[in-house]
Design an enzyme around this catalytic site. Structure first.
Site, PDB file in Angstrom:
ATOM      1  N   ALA A 107      45.127  46.291  44.084  1.00  0.00           N
ATOM      2  CA  ALA A 107      43.671  46.228  44.043  1.00  0.00           C
ATOM      3  C   ALA A 107      43.144  44.822  44.288  1.00  0.00           C
ATOM      4  O   ALA A 107      41.952  44.642  44.524  1.00  0.00           O
ATOM      5  CB  ALA A 107      43.159  46.738  42.696  1.00  0.00           C
ATOM      6  N   LYS A 108      44.009  43.804  44.189  1.00  0.00           N
ATOM      7  CA  LYS A 108      43.656  42.406  44.471  1.00  0.00           C
ATOM      8  C   LYS A 108      42.390  41.981  43.741  1.00  0.00           C
ATOM      9  O   LYS A 108      41.496  41.345  44.303  1.00  0.00           O
ATOM     10  CB  LYS A 108      43.520  42.176  45.975  1.00  0.00           C
ATOM     11  CG  LYS A 108      44.801  42.452  46.761  1.00  0.00           C
ATOM     12  CD  LYS A 108      44.626  42.138  48.228  1.00  0.00           C
ATOM     13  CE  LYS A 108      45.911  42.363  49.013  1.00  0.00           C
ATOM     14  NZ  LYS A 108      46.271  43.794  49.130  1.00  0.00           N
ATOM     15  N   ARG A 109      42.321  42.281  42.458  1.00  0.00           N
ATOM     16  CA  ARG A 109      41.141  41.948  41.675  1.00  0.00           C
ATOM     17  C   ARG A 109      41.124  40.458  41.328  1.00  0.00           C
ATOM     18  O   ARG A 109      42.160  39.857  41.064  1.00  0.00           O
ATOM     19  CB  ARG A 109      41.086  42.780  40.393  1.00  0.00           C
ATOM     20  CG  ARG A 109      40.921  44.282  40.624  1.00  0.00           C
ATOM     21  CD  ARG A 109      39.651  44.571  41.418  1.00  0.00           C
ATOM     22  NE  ARG A 109      39.323  45.985  41.409  1.00  0.00           N
ATOM     23  CZ  ARG A 109      39.264  46.764  42.488  1.00  0.00           C
ATOM     24  NH1 ARG A 109      39.558  46.255  43.668  1.00  0.00           N
ATOM     25  NH2 ARG A 109      38.924  48.030  42.395  1.00  0.00           N
TER      26      ARG A 109
END
Length: 306
Positions: A107-109
């Protein structure tokens, strides 16, 4: 078969690094990406909607669950179908848990304060349907902004993969930049991850860690593209010193073979978890063909990283 083990509460669960080490020893250093993008749905004869995404994703899980070290669903390609697509992502996380396959939610948050804490709660809290075994995160609001995720992962035995040296051309303008202290941004990220792993492994209960042919990894990993060439060396990034897993997109179908992997990772090759999406998913839609492609990719990755 996968040695990731069944679901457990945070108090019973070995660290993510220990579980990943065991899974890589048992099933090879391969993570299968689950990327239900429109072109692939079309190629599989599936509709570009949540029902098509569900069919593709769960067919992949049927093929590889319990047979590879990890899977990596790309959150955006589920989110694009709204709430129903996110519900499918929750099913993938549950399928990983049921088959003992580690799930890295891609999700590369990356955010600050209460917003980052919200992401940590969604993806790293026990009981959250979106909480897999690890989460990809972006440190480019400052590594310290990841503190809520770092704390949540440590509290629940989960892991993080921090973007460090990605293979997209745009990444170099930020990741290769050098600060006043002479260190590149990528080096700072790697050193912060190394410090977290050193603290974790220093306090780990060795009796709780699985016996392994490789050194037990810490739970804070980096995302390092397998096609970045000598960038790590040029930027002074000591990948071997990180002490955590190195998630490496670009192996196989995207062009990285044994020579490229040796150039990028050097002495850190034993920590590499090769990520393959296209190379496996192109074999679909039949389960048997997907399974054969995944097992072949795992064997190829092991040979390339030996």
């Amino acid at each position: 078969m996968s040695a990731a083990g069944p679901a457990a509460t945070a108090g019973e669960r070995p660290s993510f690094g220990a579980r990943l080490t065991r899974a890589m020893d048992a099933d090879g250093p391969l993570c299968v990406g689950i990327d239900p993008h429109p072109g692939l749905l079309h190629a599989w004869g599936l509709p570009d909607d949540a029902s098509g995404v569900r069919e593709l994703a769960l067919r992949v899980m049927d093929a590889v669950g319990g047979r590879v070290a990890a899977v990596k669903p790309q959150s955006a390609l589920f989110e694009r179908h709204g709430a129903v697509g996110v519900a499918v992502l929750e099913e993938v996380v549950a399928a990983g848990r049921a088959t003992g396959t580690l799930v890295i939610v891609d999700a590369k948050r990356g955010d600050i304060g209460s917003t980052m804490a919200g992401y940590a709660d969604a993806y790293l809290r026990d009981g959250s349907p979106l909480a897999g075994d690890a989460l990809t995160v972006s440190p480019y609001l400052g590594f310290g902004s990841l503190s809520p995720a770092v704390e949540a992962a440590a509290a629940t035995g989960r892991g993080l993969f921090v973007l460090a040296l990605t293979s997209n051309p745009e990444g170099a303008s930020v990741q290769h930049a050098v600060g006043p202290d002479g260190r590149s941004v990528a080096r700072v990220v790697a050193e912060e991850a190394a410090a977290l792993n050193a603290a974790e492994l220093g306090r780990a209960d060795a009796t709780a860690e699985p016996r392994s042919a490789r050194a037990v990894l810490g739970s804070t990993g980096l995302v390092v593209g397998a096609t970045i060439g000598d960038a790590a060396r040029r930027l002074g990034v000591d990948l071997a010193a990180v002490g955590g897993p190195l998630l490496a997109p670009g192996v196989g179908a995207q062009g990285a073979g044994p020579a490229e992997l040796a150039d990028v990772f050097g002495a850190a090759r034993g920590a590499v978890l090769a990520s393959s999406s296209r190379g496996v998913l192109a074999a679909g839609p039949q389960v048997a063909a997907l399974r054969a492609a995944a097992l072949r990719a795992a064997a190829d990755a092991a040979a390339a990283l030996a």
